[in-house]
Scaffold this motif. Structure first.
Motif, PDB file in Angstrom:
ATOM      1  N   LEU A 187       0.951  -1.314   0.023  1.00 52.37           N
ATOM      2  CA  LEU A 187      -0.138   0.165  -0.082  1.00 52.37           C
ATOM      3  C   LEU A 187       0.843   1.457   0.120  1.00 52.37           C
ATOM      4  N   LEU A 188       2.146   1.294   0.259  1.00 52.03           N
ATOM      5  CA  LEU A 188       2.863   2.422   0.610  1.00 52.03           C
ATOM      6  C   LEU A 188       3.008   3.353  -0.721  1.00 52.03           C
ATOM      7  N   PRO A 189       3.093   2.751  -2.105  1.00 54.92           N
ATOM      8  CA  PRO A 189       3.337   3.479  -3.307  1.00 54.92           C
ATOM      9  C   PRO A 189       1.693   4.298  -3.311  1.00 54.92           C
ATOM     10  N   ARG A 190       0.640   3.665  -3.153  1.00 55.28           N
ATOM     11  CA  ARG A 190      -0.617   4.073  -3.273  1.00 55.28           C
ATOM     12  C   ARG A 190      -0.776   5.329  -2.274  1.00 55.28           C
ATOM     13  N   ILE A 191      -0.375   4.971  -0.971  1.00 57.42           N
ATOM     14  CA  ILE A 191      -0.468   5.958   0.093  1.00 57.42           C
ATOM     15  C   ILE A 191       0.439   7.391  -0.150  1.00 57.42           C
ATOM     16  N   GLN A 192       1.251   6.961  -0.763  1.00 50.87           N
ATOM     17  CA  GLN A 192       2.236   8.033  -1.345  1.00 50.87           C
ATOM     18  C   GLN A 192       1.607   8.963  -2.137  1.00 50.87           C
ATOM     19  N   ARG A 193       0.878   8.451  -3.215  1.00 51.86           N
ATOM     20  CA  ARG A 193      -0.013   9.211  -4.163  1.00 51.86           C
ATOM     21  C   ARG A 193      -1.067   9.811  -3.561  1.00 51.86           C
ATOM     22  N   GLU A 194      -1.933   9.164  -2.727  1.00 55.44           N
ATOM     23  CA  GLU A 194      -3.001   9.609  -2.284  1.00 55.44           C
ATOM     24  C   GLU A 194      -3.023  10.779  -1.282  1.00 55.44           C
ATOM     25  N   TYR A 195      -1.663  10.634  -0.598  1.00 54.51           N
ATOM     26  CA  TYR A 195      -1.712  11.926   0.223  1.00 54.51           C
ATOM     27  C   TYR A 195      -0.384  12.754  -0.110  1.00 54.51           C
ATOM     28  N   ASP A 196       0.089  12.791  -1.501  1.00 57.30           N
ATOM     29  CA  ASP A 196       1.201  13.382  -2.001  1.00 57.30           C
ATOM     30  C   ASP A 196       2.276  13.546  -1.126  1.00 57.30           C
ATOM     31  N   THR A 221      -4.324  -5.947  -4.141  1.00 57.46           N
ATOM     32  CA  THR A 221      -5.535  -5.897  -4.911  1.00 57.46           C
ATOM     33  C   THR A 221      -5.889  -4.727  -4.542  1.00 57.46           C
ATOM     34  N   PHE A 222      -6.141  -4.339  -3.331  1.00 48.79           N
ATOM     35  CA  PHE A 222      -6.670  -2.971  -2.613  1.00 48.79           C
ATOM     36  C   PHE A 222      -5.788  -1.931  -3.200  1.00 48.79           C
ATOM     37  N   SER A 223      -4.659  -2.090  -3.515  1.00 48.31           N
ATOM     38  CA  SER A 223      -3.627  -0.999  -3.928  1.00 48.31           C
ATOM     39  C   SER A 223      -4.239  -0.293  -5.078  1.00 48.31           C
ATOM     40  N   HIS A 224      -4.940  -0.985  -6.050  1.00 49.25           N
ATOM     41  CA  HIS A 224      -5.315  -0.487  -7.253  1.00 49.25           C
ATOM     42  C   HIS A 224      -6.602  -0.354  -7.629  1.00 49.25           C
ATOM     43  N   VAL A 225      -7.353  -0.342  -6.359  1.00 50.68           N
ATOM     44  CA  VAL A 225      -8.727   0.014  -6.549  1.00 50.68           C
ATOM     45  C   VAL A 225      -9.055   1.292  -6.096  1.00 50.68           C
ATOM     46  N   HIS A 226     -10.222   2.085  -6.199  1.00 49.49           N
ATOM     47  CA  HIS A 226     -10.638   3.115  -5.804  1.00 49.49           C
ATOM     48  C   HIS A 226     -10.636   3.553  -4.338  1.00 49.49           C
ATOM     49  N   ARG A 227     -11.165   2.577  -3.752  1.00 52.06           N
ATOM     50  CA  ARG A 227     -11.313   2.521  -2.115  1.00 52.06           C
ATOM     51  C   ARG A 227     -10.234   1.724  -1.648  1.00 52.06           C
ATOM     52  N   TRP A 228      -9.053   1.951  -1.905  1.00 50.03           N
ATOM     53  CA  TRP A 228      -7.846   1.321  -1.136  1.00 50.03           C
ATOM     54  C   TRP A 228      -7.705   1.136   0.389  1.00 50.03           C
ATOM     55  N   SER A 229      -8.171   2.011   0.992  1.00 49.81           N
ATOM     56  CA  SER A 229      -8.415   1.932   2.562  1.00 49.81           C
ATOM     57  C   SER A 229      -9.273   0.914   2.967  1.00 49.81           C
ATOM     58  N   PHE A 230     -10.265   0.229   2.180  1.00 48.52           N
ATOM     59  CA  PHE A 230     -11.105  -0.680   2.537  1.00 48.52           C
ATOM     60  C   PHE A 230     -10.453  -1.932   2.974  1.00 48.52           C
ATOM     61  N   MET A 231      -9.309  -2.233   2.497  1.00 46.42           N
ATOM     62  CA  MET A 231      -8.322  -3.099   3.080  1.00 46.42           C
ATOM     63  C   MET A 231      -8.434  -3.331   4.637  1.00 46.42           C
ATOM     64  N   TYR A 232      -8.482  -2.162   5.213  1.00 43.79           N
ATOM     65  CA  TYR A 232      -8.587  -2.219   6.521  1.00 43.79           C
ATOM     66  C   TYR A 232      -9.984  -2.612   7.224  1.00 43.79           C
ATOM     67  N   LEU A 233     -11.029  -2.859   6.312  1.00 43.58           N
ATOM     68  CA  LEU A 233     -12.252  -3.512   6.652  1.00 43.58           C
ATOM     69  C   LEU A 233     -12.242  -4.856   6.830  1.00 43.58           C
ATOM     70  N   GLY A 237       6.236  -3.517 -12.239  1.00 46.18           N
ATOM     71  CA  GLY A 237       4.880  -3.182 -12.514  1.00 46.18           C
ATOM     72  C   GLY A 237       3.573  -3.700 -11.600  1.00 46.18           C
ATOM     73  N   LYS A 238       2.562  -3.727 -11.833  1.00 41.67           N
ATOM     74  CA  LYS A 238       1.565  -3.979 -10.915  1.00 41.67           C
ATOM     75  C   LYS A 238       1.533  -5.099 -10.126  1.00 41.67           C
TER      76      LYS A 238
END
Length: 444
Positions: free
Chosen positions: A65-74, A187-199, A284-285
């Motif tokens: 999730l780290l690369p996605r978190i970097q992008r989401e929070y810039d 899987t969650f790192s490539h979807v819109h609701r990435w944080s739903f991993m924590y659900l 890649g992904k």
């Protein structure tokens, strides 16, 4: 004709048969009790395994999730590493308060408090909140993980029967959690609701809390040991509390330093290898599955290498495992092949796998049993700090020198770990004095 002091042959046979029946019934009673004790021991062991599954799950969730978190929070490497630092802060607080919680509430209540705190952390992180709130979730998660880790490891290390085997198994279950999590978080790192991993994590946490309450029912550790037919260690009389006794033990600091560095190596590689594969090897992904390979190797190593460690001796085995891991990391650094790197990362996990449970087993042999939970709590808490401090340091270095600096950093850490094991291996076992408060329900 027999006298009054003599016994007829028929009477002697009946007497002998009665004695045989009595002995046989006693043996059956012992066998029945032993079977009940073993069954109860495994019933206690299973929820502890699930607690360690949750610890491994948490440790391995963040990497993909780290690369996605970097992008989401810039944010850059240094700022995103604050997640790890504040998780470390929670671990340290948990390690310190483990003394208080264990003395105040005992094993059964403390481990439920720990699991509940972890559950709350997932509640905070699952909506993808503002970064400061996400950080708060990391603090609470670290606190809950440190307490769970301490209580579960302390319980297993204190077992009189099959402690080494069960320590290997419970740490392997940690690896299973760490193996499964990257598949889900990738899987969650490539979807819109990435944080739903924590659900997903939240749902598992409810199961964790429920199983701990159902099995242990908030009871003390010695009460649980008694149900397993285990003898209870006599605490040597002293006017000092457990906290002061633990802090005076040089052994605690030595093993804590070893675990700190080991966990640092494990989580640094597990957390940052995905970023390395993406940016340096153009992975890649699917790069998140390289982390899954690492945690999978670690899981297999903690079970498959138990007989290897037993055959050649734990001391020599750890030296061999560290040396192999160091050599394999050199291959990942110097050979520019995505496939070769992925395979070598998995084998590094295999080599690192047995080291942590062996370290905890050493603690179980060299520490006074009545201080074991508090001492292991401190050591595990310090070790958990390694899961944040060293990845953060690497993040800061990567900001200036690039993520390829992961390998010289890891090689240096493995070298120091090799030296520290010399010191740990020289520690002398503690001489135990036992009192059989619970031995058997059979009358003698």
């Amino acid at each position: 004709m027999p006298t009054s002091h003599q016994q007829s042959p028929q009477g002697a046979k009946k007497s002998l048969a009665a004695q045989v029946d009595f002995v046989g019934s006693g043996e059956k009673q012992v066998s029945t009790n032993e079977s009940a004790y073993r069954r109860k021991a495994w019933i206690h062991f299973l929820p502890l395994c699930f607690s360690l599954f949750m610890v491994g799950w948490n440790d391995a969730t963040l990497g993909p999730l780290l690369p996605r978190i970097q992008r989401e929070y810039d944010i850059g490497f240094t700022v995103v590493s604050l997640i790890l630092i504040f998780n470390c802060l929670g671990c340290v607080i948990g390690a310190i308060l483990n003394f208080y919680f264990t003395q105040k509430f005992g094993f059964g209540k403390t481990i439920v408090i720990a699991a509940t705190t972890q559950l709350v952390s997932f509640v905070l992180q699952s909506p993808g909140p503002p970064f400061p709130v996400f950080i708060l979730g990391s603090v609470l998660g670290g606190f809950g993980l440190a307490l769970q880790d301490a209580q579960a490891n302390g319980y297993v290390a204190g077992l009189a029967r099959h402690a080494s085997l069960k320590m290997g198994v419970i740490q392997a279950v940690y690896g299973v959690g760490a193996l499964v999590a990257p598949f889900i978080s990738t899987t969650f790192s490539h979807v819109h609701r990435w944080s739903f991993m924590y659900l997903v994590s939240l749902g598992l946490s409810f199961l964790n809390v429920g199983s701990l309450i159902l099995v242990f029912r908030f009871r003390q550790q010695n009460d649980c040991f008694a149900e397993e037919g285990q003898i209870v260690e006599v605490e040597r009389e002293t006017h000092e509390n457990h906290y002061k006794q633990v802090l005076k033990l040089r052994t605690v600091y030595i093993i804590a330093a070893f675990l700190l560095l080991y966990v640092g190596v494990e989580v640094t590689l597990g957390s940052w290898i995905v970023t390395y594969i993406i940016r340096v090897r153009d992975g890649g992904k699917l790069s998140g599955y390289v982390a899954a390979g690492f945690w999978g190797g670690l899981t297999i190593g903690r079970v498959a290498l138990i007989p290897v460690s037993a055959k050649i001796g734990e001391t020599r085995a750890v030296f061999m495992y560290i040396t192999l891991a160091l050599g394999l990391d050199l291959v990942v650094w110097l050979v520019p092949s995505l496939i070769a790197d992925s395979v070598c990362v998995a084998f590094i996990g295999l080599c690192l796998g047995p080291i942590y449970p062996i370290g905890i087993n050493v603690a179980g042999r060299v520490l006074p049993p009545w201080l074991l939970t508090e001492a292991i709590g401190l050591m595990v808490g310090v070790g958990s700090a390694g899961s944040a401090v060293f990845p953060f340091v690497l993040g800061a270095i990567a900001s200036a020198r690039g993520i390829a600096s992961i390998h010289p950093f890891l090689i240096a850490m493995l070298g120091v770990l090799f030296v520290l094991w010399f010191i740990v291996a020289s520690l002398r076992p503690y001489v135990r004095v036992m009192e059989a408060r619970v031995t058997s329900n059979v009358s003698h």
